[in-house]
Scaffold this motif. Structure first.
Motif, PDB file in Angstrom:
ATOM      1  N   ASP A  75      -2.764   5.827   7.191  1.00 19.68           N
ATOM      2  CA  ASP A  75      -1.780   4.820   6.798  1.00 19.68           C
ATOM      3  C   ASP A  75      -2.414   3.449   7.019  1.00 19.68           C
ATOM      4  O   ASP A  75      -2.388   2.896   8.105  1.00 19.68           O
TER       5      ASP A  75
ATOM      6  N   THR B 108      -2.744  10.792   2.115  1.00 19.06           N
ATOM      7  CA  THR B 108      -2.618  12.084   2.784  1.00 19.06           C
ATOM      8  C   THR B 108      -3.512  13.097   2.080  1.00 19.06           C
ATOM      9  O   THR B 108      -3.337  13.360   0.883  1.00 19.06           O
TER      10      THR B 108
ATOM     11  N   THR C 172      -3.556  12.087   7.340  1.00 14.02           N
ATOM     12  CA  THR C 172      -2.892  10.941   6.733  1.00 14.02           C
ATOM     13  C   THR C 172      -3.462   9.664   7.333  1.00 14.02           C
ATOM     14  O   THR C 172      -3.438   9.482   8.554  1.00 14.02           O
TER      15      THR C 172
ATOM     16  N   ARG D  95      -0.849   4.778   1.824  1.00  9.71           N
ATOM     17  CA  ARG D  95      -0.880   5.805   2.863  1.00  9.71           C
ATOM     18  C   ARG D  95      -1.461   7.039   2.181  1.00  9.71           C
ATOM     19  O   ARG D  95      -0.836   7.623   1.285  1.00  9.71           O
TER      20      ARG D  95
ATOM     21  N   TYR E 157       8.077   5.874   5.507  1.00  5.99           N
ATOM     22  CA  TYR E 157       7.407   7.129   5.838  1.00  5.99           C
ATOM     23  C   TYR E 157       8.116   7.772   7.013  1.00  5.99           C
ATOM     24  O   TYR E 157       8.349   7.124   8.038  1.00  5.99           O
TER      25      TYR E 157
ATOM     26  N   GLN F 268       3.372   4.535  -1.035  1.00  6.77           N
ATOM     27  CA  GLN F 268       3.771   3.255  -0.479  1.00  6.77           C
ATOM     28  C   GLN F 268       5.238   3.350  -0.117  1.00  6.77           C
ATOM     29  O   GLN F 268       5.980   4.150  -0.674  1.00  6.77           O
TER      30      GLN F 268
END
Length: 277
Positions: free
Chosen positions: A265, A121, A263, A119, A136, A133
């Motif tokens: 993901d 960001t 972000t 993920r 979230y 990881q």
């Protein structure tokens, strides 16, 4: 597990994100952070320095046309504490050519094959990237928009999102952290009646593109919106669409993304855009 590192921008008004990257536990080397690349890249110079053996080649499609790359493997690639080992890489002089165009040394390009388990960001205001990881926390205020995305296809895993331009749509756009500008296809520009002004060159993998510049009234991704946005219009999206077997109407690039904390993901196919403070 997460890693956070600072990045820098290179290329003036239309920059690229350069992130410090370790290869075979050596470096760090400046690599482009590029969600528009399926395979991570090395410059021939860095491949020689690291003694990376090549075996075979293949042809790919870049914004500027066809690109032939040599294939190799490195023991590891790491950004901070985020690491993948071993890693396939493609070796191409396009890395050096793009570096020359933006006036910075660039040794490689971090693509989907590294990012796919993370993920990512990107905080443009703080100039940091966080790779994480695990669980979230998706709670957030009204300034954050959650957008599902799909990958274009297994061979060209571009992040595709639905967008609206000048209150019309939906249109299929690529979210590309390796794109220094937001791009429209000529077909979309014509359909929207967008006037084009100055011609300007745009550097991409495979060659230099001739583009025209313009402005749009608004671009909306999920509930994230920017108004009066500069765009370039280029027909390279037709070439990309042919390679994907799907229509591509545009690219969401740096000058849109910089207004948000972004972000991506990958494991959960979700994009979050949070308005920068």
């Amino acid at each position: 597990m997460f890693a956070e590192v600072e990045f820098r921008l290179a290329g003036g008004e239309n920059p690229l994100i350069l992130v410090p990257t370790m290869v075979n536990d050596r470096g760090p080397y400046p690599f482009i952070l590029d969600t528009g690349a399926g395979t991570s890249l090395l410059s021939p110079r860095l491949a020689d320095e690291l003694g990376v053996a090549t075996g075979g080649s293949r042809e790919g499609t870049g914004a500027g046309g066809k690109v032939t790359v040599s294939l190799g493997t490195v023991s590891s690639i790491a950004i901070g504490g985020a690491r993948r080992a071993p890693m396939p890489v493609a070796i191409t002089g396009e890395v050096d050519r793009i570096g020359a165009a933006v006036g910075a040394r660039i040794d490689g390009d971090v693509g989907y094959d590294f990012l796919k388990d993370f993920r990512a960001t990107i905080d443009y205001r703080k100039r940091t990237i966080r790779l994480a990881q695990g669980a979230y926390d998706v709670t957030g205020g009204p300034a954050r928009s959650e957008i599902p995305f799909r990958l274009a296809n297994p061979n060209k895993p571009l992040v595709m999102v639905t967008t609206f331009v000048n209150r019309r749509g939906p249109y299929a756009f690529v979210v590309d952290t390796g794109a220094s500008a937001t791009v429209l296809s000529p077909e979309l520009a014509d359909a929207l009646g967008i006037e084009r002004t100055d011609r300007s060159p745009l550097t991409g993998a495979g060659g230099t593109l001739q583009t025209t510049t313009s402005r749009i009234g608004s671009l909306v991704v999920g509930t994230a919106k920017l108004e009066d946005l500069a765009v370039v219009v280029s027909d390279f999206l037709g070439t990309i669409g042919q390679a994907l077997g799907a229509q591509v109407d545009g690219v969401v690039g740096y000058n849109f993304l910089r207004g948000f904390r972004v972000t991506i993901d990958y494991p959960n196919s979700r994009l979050w855009l949070e308005r920068a403070a």
